[in-house]
Scaffold this motif. Sequence first.
Motif, PDB file in Angstrom:
ATOM      1  N   GLU A 182       0.841  -1.187   0.000  1.00  0.00           N
ATOM      2  CA  GLU A 182       0.000   0.000   0.000  1.00  0.00           C
ATOM      3  C   GLU A 182       0.880   1.242   0.000  1.00  0.00           C
ATOM      4  O   GLU A 182       1.938   1.267   0.629  1.00  0.00           O
ATOM      5  N   ARG A 183       0.438   2.259  -0.707  1.00  0.00           N
ATOM      6  CA  ARG A 183       1.138   3.538  -0.725  1.00  0.00           C
ATOM      7  C   ARG A 183       0.140   4.655  -0.489  1.00  0.00           C
ATOM      8  O   ARG A 183      -0.952   4.647  -1.049  1.00  0.00           O
ATOM      9  N   LEU A 184       0.535   5.604   0.340  1.00  0.00           N
ATOM     10  CA  LEU A 184      -0.353   6.704   0.693  1.00  0.00           C
ATOM     11  C   LEU A 184       0.001   7.929  -0.126  1.00  0.00           C
ATOM     12  O   LEU A 184       1.165   8.333  -0.188  1.00  0.00           O
ATOM     13  N   ALA A 219       3.915   9.754  -2.953  1.00  0.00           N
ATOM     14  CA  ALA A 219       3.615   8.381  -2.550  1.00  0.00           C
ATOM     15  C   ALA A 219       4.571   7.940  -1.447  1.00  0.00           C
ATOM     16  O   ALA A 219       5.787   7.880  -1.641  1.00  0.00           O
ATOM     17  N   ASP A 220       4.033   7.667  -0.260  1.00  0.00           N
ATOM     18  CA  ASP A 220       4.837   7.173   0.853  1.00  0.00           C
ATOM     19  C   ASP A 220       4.691   5.669   0.951  1.00  0.00           C
ATOM     20  O   ASP A 220       3.615   5.113   0.724  1.00  0.00           O
ATOM     21  N   GLU A 221       5.788   5.016   1.299  1.00  0.00           N
ATOM     22  CA  GLU A 221       5.749   3.568   1.431  1.00  0.00           C
ATOM     23  C   GLU A 221       4.812   3.174   2.561  1.00  0.00           C
ATOM     24  O   GLU A 221       4.873   3.722   3.659  1.00  0.00           O
ATOM     25  N   GLY A 222       3.945   2.224   2.273  1.00  0.00           N
ATOM     26  CA  GLY A 222       3.003   1.753   3.279  1.00  0.00           C
ATOM     27  C   GLY A 222       3.280   0.319   3.668  1.00  0.00           C
ATOM     28  O   GLY A 222       4.357  -0.225   3.426  1.00  0.00           O
ATOM     29  N   ALA A 223       2.293  -0.314   4.282  1.00  0.00           N
ATOM     30  CA  ALA A 223       2.430  -1.698   4.716  1.00  0.00           C
ATOM     31  C   ALA A 223       2.525  -2.625   3.508  1.00  0.00           C
ATOM     32  O   ALA A 223       2.008  -2.322   2.430  1.00  0.00           O
ATOM     33  N   SER A 224       3.181  -3.760   3.699  1.00  0.00           N
ATOM     34  CA  SER A 224       3.328  -4.712   2.590  1.00  0.00           C
ATOM     35  C   SER A 224       3.384  -6.137   3.114  1.00  0.00           C
ATOM     36  O   SER A 224       3.679  -6.381   4.288  1.00  0.00           O
ATOM     37  N   ILE A 225       3.073  -7.067   2.222  1.00  0.00           N
ATOM     38  CA  ILE A 225       3.151  -8.490   2.546  1.00  0.00           C
ATOM     39  C   ILE A 225       3.718  -9.240   1.354  1.00  0.00           C
ATOM     40  O   ILE A 225       3.372  -8.945   0.203  1.00  0.00           O
ATOM     41  N   ARG A 226       4.601 -10.163   1.625  1.00  0.00           N
ATOM     42  CA  ARG A 226       5.150 -11.046   0.604  1.00  0.00           C
ATOM     43  C   ARG A 226       4.890 -12.484   1.025  1.00  0.00           C
ATOM     44  O   ARG A 226       5.205 -12.868   2.156  1.00  0.00           O
ATOM     45  N   ILE A 227       4.305 -13.252   0.134  1.00  0.00           N
ATOM     46  CA  ILE A 227       4.053 -14.667   0.395  1.00  0.00           C
ATOM     47  C   ILE A 227       4.876 -15.475  -0.598  1.00  0.00           C
ATOM     48  O   ILE A 227       4.776 -15.263  -1.811  1.00  0.00           O
ATOM     49  N   TYR A 228       5.679 -16.397  -0.078  1.00  0.00           N
ATOM     50  CA  TYR A 228       6.515 -17.230  -0.936  1.00  0.00           C
ATOM     51  C   TYR A 228       5.842 -18.580  -1.165  1.00  0.00           C
ATOM     52  O   TYR A 228       4.974 -19.000  -0.389  1.00  0.00           O
ATOM     53  N   ARG A 229       6.250 -19.262  -2.215  1.00  0.00           N
ATOM     54  CA  ARG A 229       5.562 -20.495  -2.600  1.00  0.00           C
ATOM     55  C   ARG A 229       5.733 -21.633  -1.598  1.00  0.00           C
ATOM     56  O   ARG A 229       4.993 -22.622  -1.643  1.00  0.00           O
ATOM     57  N   SER A 277     -12.946  15.503  -6.741  1.00  0.00           N
ATOM     58  CA  SER A 277     -12.852  16.057  -5.392  1.00  0.00           C
ATOM     59  C   SER A 277     -13.674  15.257  -4.394  1.00  0.00           C
ATOM     60  O   SER A 277     -13.488  15.371  -3.193  1.00  0.00           O
ATOM     61  N   SER A 278     -14.583  14.418  -4.887  1.00  0.00           N
ATOM     62  CA  SER A 278     -15.429  13.631  -3.995  1.00  0.00           C
ATOM     63  C   SER A 278     -14.756  12.343  -3.562  1.00  0.00           C
ATOM     64  O   SER A 278     -15.254  11.643  -2.697  1.00  0.00           O
ATOM     65  N   VAL A 279     -13.613  12.027  -4.147  1.00  0.00           N
ATOM     66  CA  VAL A 279     -12.910  10.799  -3.810  1.00  0.00           C
ATOM     67  C   VAL A 279     -11.983  11.047  -2.633  1.00  0.00           C
ATOM     68  O   VAL A 279     -10.970  11.733  -2.753  1.00  0.00           O
ATOM     69  N   SER A 280     -12.325  10.505  -1.466  1.00  0.00           N
ATOM     70  CA  SER A 280     -11.518  10.710  -0.271  1.00  0.00           C
ATOM     71  C   SER A 280     -10.426   9.653  -0.124  1.00  0.00           C
ATOM     72  O   SER A 280      -9.447   9.854   0.592  1.00  0.00           O
ATOM     73  N   ASP A 281     -10.583   8.538  -0.792  1.00  0.00           N
ATOM     74  CA  ASP A 281      -9.612   7.444  -0.703  1.00  0.00           C
ATOM     75  C   ASP A 281      -8.551   7.633  -1.789  1.00  0.00           C
ATOM     76  O   ASP A 281      -8.786   7.367  -2.955  1.00  0.00           O
ATOM     77  N   THR A 282      -7.380   8.119  -1.377  1.00  0.00           N
ATOM     78  CA  THR A 282      -6.305   8.354  -2.342  1.00  0.00           C
ATOM     79  C   THR A 282      -5.170   7.344  -2.199  1.00  0.00           C
ATOM     80  O   THR A 282      -4.111   7.523  -2.791  1.00  0.00           O
ATOM     81  N   SER A 283      -5.380   6.329  -1.395  1.00  0.00           N
ATOM     82  CA  SER A 283      -4.333   5.321  -1.223  1.00  0.00           C
ATOM     83  C   SER A 283      -4.185   4.507  -2.504  1.00  0.00           C
ATOM     84  O   SER A 283      -5.137   4.305  -3.255  1.00  0.00           O
ATOM     85  N   GLU A 284      -2.974   4.050  -2.744  1.00  0.00           N
ATOM     86  CA  GLU A 284      -2.665   3.304  -3.960  1.00  0.00           C
ATOM     87  C   GLU A 284      -2.190   1.908  -3.576  1.00  0.00           C
ATOM     88  O   GLU A 284      -1.375   1.748  -2.672  1.00  0.00           O
ATOM     89  N   ILE A 285      -2.717   0.898  -4.251  1.00  0.00           N
ATOM     90  CA  ILE A 285      -2.274  -0.462  -3.970  1.00  0.00           C
ATOM     91  C   ILE A 285      -1.465  -0.999  -5.140  1.00  0.00           C
ATOM     92  O   ILE A 285      -1.727  -0.660  -6.300  1.00  0.00           O
ATOM     93  N   HIS A 286      -0.480  -1.816  -4.810  1.00  0.00           N
ATOM     94  CA  HIS A 286       0.341  -2.496  -5.812  1.00  0.00           C
ATOM     95  C   HIS A 286       0.255  -3.993  -5.511  1.00  0.00           C
ATOM     96  O   HIS A 286       0.624  -4.432  -4.426  1.00  0.00           O
ATOM     97  N   LEU A 287      -0.248  -4.732  -6.459  1.00  0.00           N
ATOM     98  CA  LEU A 287      -0.357  -6.182  -6.298  1.00  0.00           C
ATOM     99  C   LEU A 287       0.359  -6.865  -7.445  1.00  0.00           C
ATOM    100  O   LEU A 287       0.116  -6.555  -8.612  1.00  0.00           O
ATOM    101  N   GLN A 288       1.259  -7.794  -7.093  1.00  0.00           N
ATOM    102  CA  GLN A 288       1.973  -8.553  -8.116  1.00  0.00           C
ATOM    103  C   GLN A 288       1.947 -10.024  -7.715  1.00  0.00           C
ATOM    104  O   GLN A 288       2.358 -10.374  -6.612  1.00  0.00           O
ATOM    105  N   VAL A 289       1.439 -10.866  -8.599  1.00  0.00           N
ATOM    106  CA  VAL A 289       1.316 -12.291  -8.294  1.00  0.00           C
ATOM    107  C   VAL A 289       1.969 -13.123  -9.395  1.00  0.00           C
ATOM    108  O   VAL A 289       1.961 -12.745 -10.566  1.00  0.00           O
TER     109      VAL A 289
END
Length: 220
Positions: free
Chosen positions: A62-64, A70-80, A146-158
């Motif tokens: 997640e990035r705020l 864009a600030d670095e946010g929480a992240s998760i990595r799952i390995y096989r 202007s009505s969009v209050s959620d400006t967080s950005e997600i990055h998903l790679q699978v």
Amino acid sequence: MKIKHLKFSKNMPLYRLITQFVVLTFVFYAGLFAAGIEGTKFAVAGQDGLHSPDDLFVHYQERLNSSGQADEGASIRIYRNGYVHIFYPKYMKQAGSYGAYLNNEVLQKTWNLLISSNVLAFDEGLVRNEILRERKLRMDSISSLSSVSDTSEIHLQVYPNRYQSVGFGSGDRDEFKKIVWTGLSWDAKNFPQIDMLQSLTMFQAYLLSVMTQTELKRLD
């Protein structure tokens, strides 16, 4: 886990039916995860370095963008092999790195949820066109940025073929699906009829449930 039976009215709007289906599906998988987490093994400090990037299965971050950058946010990595590495930045209460091993059952359910949803088929251009079309149909203020209050950005790679070969893309083990989206929670709430948005939200919620479980071991 008991799930209440919902009564569907013939006059119930389609978007409500879709929303209830998504909620029930997530509750089902979250229950399966909770049941299987008892087999989780703790990771030990420094163990994340033993896992090769070539074995990465899922990476979510997640990035705020509230500050304009864009600030670095929480992240998760799952390995096989089931190893999970979770990171929280210093501005968060639980700041630090955490690790654990998911048992085979939970890992398999993660993969099942990934391939049974529309995540691998997610088409950013198509979804944006659907949103624009819906905005034109509604002809209301929802189209205002202007009505969009959620400006967080997600990055998903699978990398689905790394866990089990499903012939995704070229079928190569390093074939991956990458999704970048801003304002997912807002879009999913305001456009419940767009299946791809709902599927992405459901998979995100599942990953967040893994990140917030209390059985994680701090690594630093």
